[in-house]
Design a protein around this motif. Structure first.
Motif, PDB file in Angstrom:
ATOM      1  N   GLU A 180       0.846  -1.188   0.000  1.00  0.00           N
ATOM      2  CA  GLU A 180       0.000   0.000   0.000  1.00  0.00           C
ATOM      3  C   GLU A 180       0.885   1.243   0.000  1.00  0.00           C
ATOM      4  O   GLU A 180       2.052   1.169   0.401  1.00  0.00           O
ATOM      5  CB  GLU A 180      -0.894  -0.007   1.241  1.00  0.00           C
ATOM      6  CG  GLU A 180      -1.863  -1.169   1.250  1.00  0.00           C
ATOM      7  CD  GLU A 180      -2.764  -1.151   2.471  1.00  0.00           C
ATOM      8  OE1 GLU A 180      -2.913  -0.089   3.104  1.00  0.00           O
ATOM      9  OE2 GLU A 180      -3.332  -2.208   2.781  1.00  0.00           O
TER      10      GLU A 180
ATOM     11  N   ILE B 226       0.561   6.071  -5.323  1.00  0.00           N
ATOM     12  CA  ILE B 226      -0.792   5.531  -5.462  1.00  0.00           C
ATOM     13  C   ILE B 226      -0.726   4.024  -5.709  1.00  0.00           C
ATOM     14  O   ILE B 226       0.293   3.496  -6.126  1.00  0.00           O
ATOM     15  CB  ILE B 226      -1.585   6.225  -6.596  1.00  0.00           C
ATOM     16  CG1 ILE B 226      -0.905   5.998  -7.948  1.00  0.00           C
ATOM     17  CG2 ILE B 226      -1.772   7.695  -6.326  1.00  0.00           C
ATOM     18  CD1 ILE B 226      -1.704   6.517  -9.130  1.00  0.00           C
ATOM     19  N   SER B 227      -1.840   3.373  -5.453  1.00  0.00           N
ATOM     20  CA  SER B 227      -1.939   1.946  -5.744  1.00  0.00           C
ATOM     21  C   SER B 227      -1.921   1.746  -7.246  1.00  0.00           C
ATOM     22  O   SER B 227      -2.462   2.558  -7.997  1.00  0.00           O
ATOM     23  CB  SER B 227      -3.241   1.375  -5.181  1.00  0.00           C
ATOM     24  OG  SER B 227      -3.255   1.470  -3.790  1.00  0.00           O
TER      25      SER B 227
ATOM     26  N   SER C 272      -3.630  -0.150  -8.839  1.00  0.00           N
ATOM     27  CA  SER C 272      -5.007  -0.354  -9.284  1.00  0.00           C
ATOM     28  C   SER C 272      -5.660   0.962  -9.690  1.00  0.00           C
ATOM     29  O   SER C 272      -6.717   0.975 -10.319  1.00  0.00           O
ATOM     30  CB  SER C 272      -5.838  -0.993  -8.162  1.00  0.00           C
ATOM     31  OG  SER C 272      -5.969  -0.075  -7.088  1.00  0.00           O
TER      32      SER C 272
ATOM     33  N   GLU D  95      -6.657   3.134  -7.442  1.00  0.00           N
ATOM     34  CA  GLU D  95      -7.467   3.541  -6.293  1.00  0.00           C
ATOM     35  C   GLU D  95      -6.822   4.738  -5.604  1.00  0.00           C
ATOM     36  O   GLU D  95      -5.670   4.668  -5.169  1.00  0.00           O
ATOM     37  CB  GLU D  95      -7.593   2.378  -5.312  1.00  0.00           C
ATOM     38  CG  GLU D  95      -8.394   2.674  -4.080  1.00  0.00           C
ATOM     39  CD  GLU D  95      -9.853   2.989  -4.373  1.00  0.00           C
ATOM     40  OE1 GLU D  95     -10.364   3.948  -3.768  1.00  0.00           O
ATOM     41  OE2 GLU D  95     -10.461   2.303  -5.211  1.00  0.00           O
ATOM     42  N   LEU D  96      -7.548   5.847  -5.508  1.00  0.00           N
ATOM     43  CA  LEU D  96      -6.976   7.070  -4.944  1.00  0.00           C
ATOM     44  C   LEU D  96      -7.293   7.271  -3.471  1.00  0.00           C
ATOM     45  O   LEU D  96      -6.747   8.160  -2.839  1.00  0.00           O
ATOM     46  CB  LEU D  96      -7.458   8.287  -5.731  1.00  0.00           C
ATOM     47  CG  LEU D  96      -7.011   8.346  -7.193  1.00  0.00           C
ATOM     48  CD1 LEU D  96      -7.587   9.573  -7.871  1.00  0.00           C
ATOM     49  CD2 LEU D  96      -5.500   8.347  -7.290  1.00  0.00           C
ATOM     50  N   SER D  97      -8.147   6.439  -2.886  1.00  0.00           N
ATOM     51  CA  SER D  97      -8.557   6.667  -1.505  1.00  0.00           C
ATOM     52  C   SER D  97      -7.410   6.525  -0.510  1.00  0.00           C
ATOM     53  O   SER D  97      -7.433   7.131   0.549  1.00  0.00           O
ATOM     54  CB  SER D  97      -9.694   5.717  -1.119  1.00  0.00           C
ATOM     55  OG  SER D  97      -9.249   4.385  -1.141  1.00  0.00           O
ATOM     56  N   ASP D  98      -6.390   5.727  -0.836  1.00  0.00           N
ATOM     57  CA  ASP D  98      -5.262   5.571   0.081  1.00  0.00           C
ATOM     58  C   ASP D  98      -3.970   6.187  -0.457  1.00  0.00           C
ATOM     59  O   ASP D  98      -2.897   5.945   0.069  1.00  0.00           O
ATOM     60  CB  ASP D  98      -5.047   4.102   0.423  1.00  0.00           C
ATOM     61  CG  ASP D  98      -4.744   3.238  -0.792  1.00  0.00           C
ATOM     62  OD1 ASP D  98      -4.852   3.744  -1.931  1.00  0.00           O
ATOM     63  OD2 ASP D  98      -4.409   2.061  -0.618  1.00  0.00           O
TER      64      ASP D  98
ATOM     65  N   ASN E 170      -6.345  12.309  -0.247  1.00  0.00           N
ATOM     66  CA  ASN E 170      -7.782  12.272  -0.041  1.00  0.00           C
ATOM     67  C   ASN E 170      -8.067  12.634   1.415  1.00  0.00           C
ATOM     68  O   ASN E 170      -7.999  11.782   2.292  1.00  0.00           O
ATOM     69  CB  ASN E 170      -8.317  10.873  -0.369  1.00  0.00           C
ATOM     70  CG  ASN E 170      -9.800  10.758  -0.193  1.00  0.00           C
ATOM     71  OD1 ASN E 170     -10.455  11.645   0.355  1.00  0.00           O
ATOM     72  ND2 ASN E 170     -10.348   9.655  -0.650  1.00  0.00           N
TER      73      ASN E 170
ATOM     74  N   GLU F  81     -10.803  10.549   3.409  1.00  0.00           N
ATOM     75  CA  GLU F  81     -10.435   9.206   3.879  1.00  0.00           C
ATOM     76  C   GLU F  81      -9.598   9.262   5.152  1.00  0.00           C
ATOM     77  O   GLU F  81      -9.835   8.528   6.088  1.00  0.00           O
ATOM     78  CB  GLU F  81      -9.661   8.479   2.777  1.00  0.00           C
ATOM     79  CG  GLU F  81      -9.293   7.061   3.112  1.00  0.00           C
ATOM     80  CD  GLU F  81     -10.460   6.103   3.030  1.00  0.00           C
ATOM     81  OE1 GLU F  81     -10.358   5.030   3.640  1.00  0.00           O
ATOM     82  OE2 GLU F  81     -11.467   6.412   2.380  1.00  0.00           O
TER      83      GLU F  81
END
Length: 192
Positions: free
Chosen positions: A5, A75-76, A78, A80-83, A106, A109
Motif C-alpha cells: 500500500e 498511489i496503488s 489499481s 485507487e486514490l482513496s489511500d 484524499n 479518507e
C-alpha cells in the motif's frame, strides 16, 4: 520489504529523505531520489523533464524534484486514490528548517493526516526538532509491522503518546516489543 500500500513506501521514503537532509544539509536531487526509490524496491519506468515515474507490483510513484521542493505521489497500481499519499520535502524559510511531510491526497479518507508527525530538521545544526515515528515495513506470520529502532522508540516515548498508531492515528495495544492497531491493522515492532 513488501510494498503493498502507499503507506509502506511513503514512510520509509520520508525517513530516507530526512536522513539524507541531516547528512548532506540539503534536499536530494533527482538522481539521489532515484537511487532512494530504487533501493526501496521501485522500478524506474519513465523520466521526462522534471517528472519521473516508478512502479512496483502494487504501487506507482510520481516524483517531482524541483530545487527547494520535492514531491512524490504514491498511489496503488489499481488506480485507487482513496489511500494515495504524497511525500513532500521543502525548506521552510520562516522556520529556518527543512520539513518532510506525508500527506493524504484524499482528506476525506484520512481526515487530516495519517498519524505521522512531520520531520523538522534545523537548517543550521541539521538536528531533528520533531519526534516522527518512521521505519520500514516487514511482514511475518503475525502480520505487517512498521519496524522502528530503539532510538526512535525512546524519542517517541519521551515526546509523544506510544499508544497512538504512527500509521493512522488510531489506538495501539502493546504486547512486549510489539504493538497492534485495531483501526488500520498494521503493527509496530521495536528493534535494537
Amino acid at each position: 520489504m513488501r510494498l503493498y500500500e502507499p503507506v509502506t513506501l511513503a514512510i520509509p521514503l520520508a525517513k530516507g529523505i530526512g536522513e539524507f537532509i541531516m547528512r548532506e544539509g540539503r534536499l536530494p536531487d533527482g538522481d539521489e531520489l532515484r537511487e532512494m526509490l530504487k533501493s526501496l524496491g521501485m522500478e524506474e519506468s519513465c523520466l521526462d523533464r522534471g517528472l519521473a515515474l516508478y512502479r512496483s507490483r502494487f504501487l506507482i510513484a510520481l516524483a517531482f524534484p524541483r530545487g527547494e521542493t520535492l514531491v512524490v505521489d504514491v498511489i496503488s497500481s489499481s488506480g485507487e486514490l482513496s489511500d494515495a499519499l504524497e511525500v513532500v520535502a521543502y525548506r521552510d524559510r520562516k522556520l529556518e528548517a527543512f520539513v518532510v511531510e506525508i500527506l493524504p491526497t484524499n482528506d476525506l479518507e484520512y481526515e487530516g493526516n495519517i498519524g505521522v508527525e512531520p520531520i523538522i530538521i534545523d537548517e543550521k545544526t541539521l538536528e531533528l526538532e520533531s519526534s516522527p515515528v518512521l521505519g520500514h515495513f516487514e511482514e511475518d506470520e503475525e502480520g505487517l509491522f512498521l519496524v522502528i529502532y530503539r532510538e526512535t522508540y525512546e524519542r517517541w516515548k519521551s515526546g509523544g503518546d506510544v499508544h497512538t498508531c504512527p500509521v493512522c492515528g488510531g489506538e495501539l495495544v502493546w504486547k512486549g516489543e510489539k504493538a497492534y492497531c485495531q483501526d488500520c491493522g498494521y503493527g509496530v515492532r521495536v528493534k535494537d
